[in-house]
Motif scaffolding. Structure first.
Motif, PDB file in Angstrom:
ATOM      1  N   ILE A  94       0.836  -1.202   0.000  1.00 52.58           N
ATOM      2  CA  ILE A  94       0.000   0.000   0.000  1.00 52.58           C
ATOM      3  C   ILE A  94       0.871   1.252   0.000  1.00 52.58           C
ATOM      4  CG2 ILE A  94      -1.587   1.359   1.414  1.00 52.58           C
ATOM      5  CD1 ILE A  94      -2.939  -1.270   2.215  1.00 52.58           C
ATOM      6  N   LYS A  95       1.883   1.261   0.837  1.00 52.71           N
ATOM      7  CA  LYS A  95       2.777   2.426   0.902  1.00 52.71           C
ATOM      8  C   LYS A  95       3.491   2.638  -0.419  1.00 52.71           C
ATOM      9  CE  LYS A  95       6.692   4.298   3.512  1.00 52.71           C
ATOM     10  NZ  LYS A  95       7.645   4.070   4.633  1.00 52.71           N
ATOM     11  N   ASP A  96       3.954   1.544  -1.030  1.00 45.72           N
ATOM     12  CA  ASP A  96       4.700   1.650  -2.288  1.00 45.72           C
ATOM     13  C   ASP A  96       3.814   2.102  -3.435  1.00 45.72           C
ATOM     14  OD1 ASP A  96       6.953   1.141  -4.141  1.00 45.72           O
ATOM     15  OD2 ASP A  96       5.680  -0.496  -4.836  1.00 45.72           O
ATOM     16  N   LEU A  97       2.550   1.669  -3.439  1.00 47.52           N
ATOM     17  CA  LEU A  97       1.666   1.925  -4.586  1.00 47.52           C
ATOM     18  C   LEU A  97       0.875   3.223  -4.455  1.00 47.52           C
ATOM     19  CD1 LEU A  97       0.281  -1.684  -5.147  1.00 47.52           C
ATOM     20  CD2 LEU A  97       2.003  -0.500  -6.506  1.00 47.52           C
ATOM     21  N   THR A  98       0.865   3.842  -3.312  1.00 52.84           N
ATOM     22  CA  THR A  98       0.093   5.071  -3.134  1.00 52.84           C
ATOM     23  C   THR A  98       0.580   6.166  -4.076  1.00 52.84           C
ATOM     24  OG1 THR A  98      -0.418   4.572  -0.822  1.00 52.84           O
ATOM     25  CG2 THR A  98      -0.538   6.887  -1.502  1.00 52.84           C
ATOM     26  N   VAL A  99      -0.357   6.763  -4.773  1.00 53.03           N
ATOM     27  CA  VAL A  99      -0.075   7.868  -5.703  1.00 53.03           C
ATOM     28  C   VAL A  99      -1.065   8.981  -5.376  1.00 53.03           C
ATOM     29  CG1 VAL A  99      -0.036   8.628  -8.105  1.00 53.03           C
ATOM     30  CG2 VAL A  99       0.751   6.317  -7.511  1.00 53.03           C
ATOM     31  N   ALA A 129      -8.314  -4.917 -19.293  1.00 52.55           N
ATOM     32  CA  ALA A 129      -7.929  -3.495 -19.272  1.00 52.55           C
ATOM     33  C   ALA A 129      -6.483  -3.361 -18.842  1.00 52.55           C
ATOM     34  CB  ALA A 129      -8.831  -2.704 -18.327  1.00 52.55           C
ATOM     35  N   ARG A 130      -5.840  -2.322 -19.346  1.00 55.52           N
ATOM     36  CA  ARG A 130      -4.513  -1.940 -18.900  1.00 55.52           C
ATOM     37  C   ARG A 130      -4.388  -0.430 -19.024  1.00 55.52           C
ATOM     38  NH1 ARG A 130       0.357  -4.033 -22.305  1.00 55.52           N
ATOM     39  NH2 ARG A 130      -0.673  -6.056 -22.047  1.00 55.52           N
ATOM     40  N   GLY A 131      -3.517   0.135 -18.198  1.00 54.59           N
ATOM     41  CA  GLY A 131      -3.322   1.574 -18.246  1.00 54.59           C
ATOM     42  C   GLY A 131      -2.297   1.992 -17.214  1.00 54.59           C
ATOM     43  N   CYS A 132      -2.229   3.276 -16.930  1.00 48.22           N
ATOM     44  CA  CYS A 132      -1.295   3.774 -15.930  1.00 48.22           C
ATOM     45  C   CYS A 132      -2.084   4.261 -14.716  1.00 48.22           C
ATOM     46  CB  CYS A 132      -0.431   4.891 -16.492  1.00 48.22           C
ATOM     47  SG  CYS A 132      -1.325   6.397 -16.877  1.00 48.22           S
ATOM     48  N   ILE A 133      -1.451   4.172 -13.562  1.00 43.81           N
ATOM     49  CA  ILE A 133      -2.089   4.597 -12.312  1.00 43.81           C
ATOM     50  C   ILE A 133      -1.945   6.107 -12.183  1.00 43.81           C
ATOM     51  CG2 ILE A 133      -2.048   4.406  -9.803  1.00 43.81           C
ATOM     52  CD1 ILE A 133      -0.847   1.577 -10.205  1.00 43.81           C
ATOM     53  N   TRP A 134      -3.072   6.777 -12.104  1.00 44.69           N
ATOM     54  CA  TRP A 134      -3.074   8.228 -11.998  1.00 44.69           C
ATOM     55  C   TRP A 134      -3.252   8.682 -10.554  1.00 44.69           C
ATOM     56  CZ3 TRP A 134      -1.397  11.848 -15.029  1.00 44.69           C
ATOM     57  CH2 TRP A 134      -1.808  13.161 -14.877  1.00 44.69           C
ATOM     58  N   TYR A 135      -3.940   7.853  -9.771  1.00 47.42           N
ATOM     59  CA  TYR A 135      -4.204   8.181  -8.373  1.00 47.42           C
ATOM     60  C   TYR A 135      -4.438   6.868  -7.637  1.00 47.42           C
ATOM     61  CZ  TYR A 135      -6.402  10.345  -4.264  1.00 47.42           C
ATOM     62  OH  TYR A 135      -6.705  10.740  -2.994  1.00 47.42           O
ATOM     63  N   ALA A 136      -3.877   6.702  -6.458  1.00 41.06           N
ATOM     64  CA  ALA A 136      -4.061   5.479  -5.690  1.00 41.06           C
ATOM     65  C   ALA A 136      -3.984   5.805  -4.203  1.00 41.06           C
ATOM     66  CB  ALA A 136      -3.008   4.440  -6.062  1.00 41.06           C
ATOM     67  N   ASN A 140      -9.922   3.858   4.811  1.00 39.51           N
ATOM     68  CA  ASN A 140      -9.559   3.771   6.222  1.00 39.51           C
ATOM     69  C   ASN A 140      -9.681   2.338   6.730  1.00 39.51           C
ATOM     70  OD1 ASN A 140      -9.090   6.561   6.453  1.00 39.51           O
ATOM     71  ND2 ASN A 140     -11.270   6.960   6.797  1.00 39.51           N
ATOM     72  N   PRO A 141      -8.914   1.972   7.763  1.00 34.85           N
ATOM     73  CA  PRO A 141      -9.043   0.648   8.374  1.00 34.85           C
ATOM     74  C   PRO A 141     -10.481   0.452   8.881  1.00 34.85           C
ATOM     75  CG  PRO A 141      -7.075   1.763   9.149  1.00 34.85           C
ATOM     76  CD  PRO A 141      -7.893   2.785   8.410  1.00 34.85           C
ATOM     77  N   PRO A 142     -10.980  -0.787   9.072  1.00 32.51           N
ATOM     78  CA  PRO A 142     -10.152  -2.003   9.058  1.00 32.51           C
ATOM     79  C   PRO A 142      -9.969  -2.644   7.686  1.00 32.51           C
ATOM     80  CG  PRO A 142     -12.372  -2.515   9.780  1.00 32.51           C
ATOM     81  CD  PRO A 142     -12.332  -1.033   9.579  1.00 32.51           C
ATOM     82  N   GLU A 143     -10.886  -2.397   6.724  1.00 33.11           N
ATOM     83  CA  GLU A 143     -10.789  -3.141   5.461  1.00 33.11           C
ATOM     84  C   GLU A 143      -9.613  -2.683   4.604  1.00 33.11           C
ATOM     85  OE1 GLU A 143     -14.501  -3.129   3.347  1.00 33.11           O
ATOM     86  OE2 GLU A 143     -15.024  -5.058   4.253  1.00 33.11           O
ATOM     87  N   MET A 144      -9.472  -1.389   4.441  1.00 30.68           N
ATOM     88  CA  MET A 144      -8.377  -0.812   3.653  1.00 30.68           C
ATOM     89  C   MET A 144      -8.352  -1.339   2.219  1.00 30.68           C
ATOM     90  SD  MET A 144      -5.212  -0.347   6.334  1.00 30.68           S
ATOM     91  CE  MET A 144      -4.354   0.715   5.160  1.00 30.68           C
ATOM     92  N   TRP A 145      -9.393  -1.005   1.472  1.00 30.17           N
ATOM     93  CA  TRP A 145      -9.359  -1.227   0.027  1.00 30.17           C
ATOM     94  C   TRP A 145      -8.350  -0.253  -0.580  1.00 30.17           C
ATOM     95  CZ3 TRP A 145     -11.966  -4.653  -3.093  1.00 30.17           C
ATOM     96  CH2 TRP A 145     -12.999  -5.388  -2.510  1.00 30.17           C
ATOM     97  N   MET A 146      -7.543  -0.726  -1.489  1.00 31.84           N
ATOM     98  CA  MET A 146      -6.628   0.153  -2.219  1.00 31.84           C
ATOM     99  C   MET A 146      -7.322   0.548  -3.513  1.00 31.84           C
ATOM    100  SD  MET A 146      -3.749   1.617  -1.913  1.00 31.84           S
ATOM    101  CE  MET A 146      -2.422   2.414  -2.825  1.00 31.84           C
ATOM    102  N   ASN A 147      -7.690   1.823  -3.621  1.00 28.62           N
ATOM    103  CA  ASN A 147      -8.453   2.307  -4.767  1.00 28.62           C
ATOM    104  C   ASN A 147      -7.526   2.970  -5.785  1.00 28.62           C
ATOM    105  OD1 ASN A 147     -10.918   1.520  -3.588  1.00 28.62           O
ATOM    106  ND2 ASN A 147     -11.027   3.426  -2.418  1.00 28.62           N
ATOM    107  N   PHE A 148      -7.585   2.485  -7.010  1.00 30.62           N
ATOM    108  CA  PHE A 148      -6.770   3.019  -8.099  1.00 30.62           C
ATOM    109  C   PHE A 148      -7.656   3.733  -9.108  1.00 30.62           C
ATOM    110  CE2 PHE A 148      -4.661  -0.776  -6.524  1.00 30.62           C
ATOM    111  CZ  PHE A 148      -3.337  -0.398  -6.399  1.00 30.62           C
ATOM    112  N   LYS A 149      -7.272   4.936  -9.483  1.00 33.66           N
ATOM    113  CA  LYS A 149      -7.871   5.599 -10.640  1.00 33.66           C
ATOM    114  C   LYS A 149      -6.848   5.516 -11.767  1.00 33.66           C
ATOM    115  CE  LYS A 149     -11.172   8.630  -8.406  1.00 33.66           C
ATOM    116  NZ  LYS A 149     -12.290   7.866  -8.990  1.00 33.66           N
TER     117      LYS A 149
END
Length: 326
Positions: A94-99, A129-136, A140-149
């Motif tokens: 999560i820390k590495d992928l956050t944008v 689908a494929r593309g580039c991550i513009w926002y990630a 909030n906990p506890p689930e912590m979905w990592m949302n990518f735009k």
């Protein structure tokens, strides 16, 4: 909307069962209805899917076994957006992928790919689908979905040094030169900088015409219909396309994937089917319906919306259609 479609589908099933038991029902209708009732609870095999995300070293890392969601729209433009969410990533990932904005997006330049389908093993999933991550950003906990735009372009962006491409001999640069030659335009590269040491955003244009207008330029120059599908520019003769000459024809009914029929009229409408990315833009759908006989016709696919949740309810494609005129 999807819950509403489920209600309508259940109502349709109840109506089919009622008609099937009617003395007025034909043998042909009873046979078709019995086949549908037999398979109405079929899940179309097991859902399979996963997401691949590029790490800091440029390697595509797959995340099989994690729950994920996606919402992808394909409508023939070079530039599209889609959303992906993954549940269960490690805190390190999560820390590495956050944008958190365009500056980080251009600095990290991370790619993302979505695979989904039906089958017994992960290899049955196909890239949708494929593309580039513009926002990630995580929820909030506890689930912590990592949302990518995510954003997807035609293969039209490269990182440059100053005002020149890194590799002028690359396939992309050769392709752009060829496009410019065909359209009698001069290709131009532009770069923006966040500071004196780093290049970020890169724009490619033809004499001031942004790359988003490439299909229009082709269409105007050659009198054709031009659209983009999965990273390829596709041109069709305008007269042929407007008079019934689309791509492949696919028969669709409730036995092979049709889930719901939306607002269908003499000009077209919307339908929902099980997840399927093999029907391409400008293909034809031969729609068959026992419940709505007036909807039985041939339709051209002009856009499709793929929606899925691996461990949820959604796993479908919504098509926007234009009805064949006779």
């Amino acid at each position: 909307m999807y819950l509403g479609q489920k209600v309508l589908r259940n109502q349709a099933i109840a109506k089919i069962e009622e008609l099937m038991n009617s003395d007025k029902a034909t043998a042909e209708f009873k046979a078709a209805a019995a086949k549908f009732i037999e398979t109405k609870d079929q899940v179309y095999w097991n859902r399979v899917g996963y997401v691949e995300v590029e790490d800091a070293n440029g390697n595509m890392i797959a995340y099989p076994g994690l729950d994920f969601k996606f919402n992808i729209t394909k409508f023939g433009h070079i530039y599209t957006e889609f959303d992906v969410s993954i549940l269960g990533l490690s805190f390190e990932s999560i820390k590495d992928l956050t944008v958190l904005g365009p500056q980080q997006a251009f600095q990290k330049r991370r790619q993302i790919r979505v695979y989904a389908g039906y089958g017994d093993k992960m290899s049955d999933a196909v890239e949708i689908a494929r593309g580039c991550i513009w926002y990630a950003k995580p929820t909030n906990p506890p689930e912590m979905w990592m949302n990518f735009k995510c954003r997807k372009w035609l293969d039209a962006d490269v990182i440059i040094d100053g005002q020149e491409p890194v590799d002028k001999e690359s396939t992309r640069w050769s392709c752009f030169q060829r496009i410019a030659q065909i359209l009698d335009l001069t290709p131009k590269w532009e770069a923006q900088r966040v500071d004196k040491d780093k290049e970020i955003g890169v724009a490619f244009s033809f004499n001031g015409h942004n790359k988003l207008h490439i299909p229009d330029a082709f269409a105007d120059r050659f009198g054709v219909i031009v659209y983009e599908d999965d990273g390829c520019l596709i041109a069709k003769d305008k007269d042929i396309a407007e008079n019934g000459g689309g791509g492949n024809t696919h028969t669709l009914n409730m036995n092979n994937g049709l889930l719901a029929i939306g607002n269908i009229d003499l000009f077209g409408g919307d339908i929902t089917a099980r997840l399927n990315d093999s029907y391409k833009l400008m293909d034809w759908i031969q729609l068959q319906s026992l419940m709505i006989p007036d909807a039985k016709a041939k339709y051209l696919i002009v856009s499709k919306n793929l929606v899925g949740h691996l461990r949820g309810d959604e796993w479908f494609t919504r098509y926007r259609l234009i009805r064949e005129q006779k």
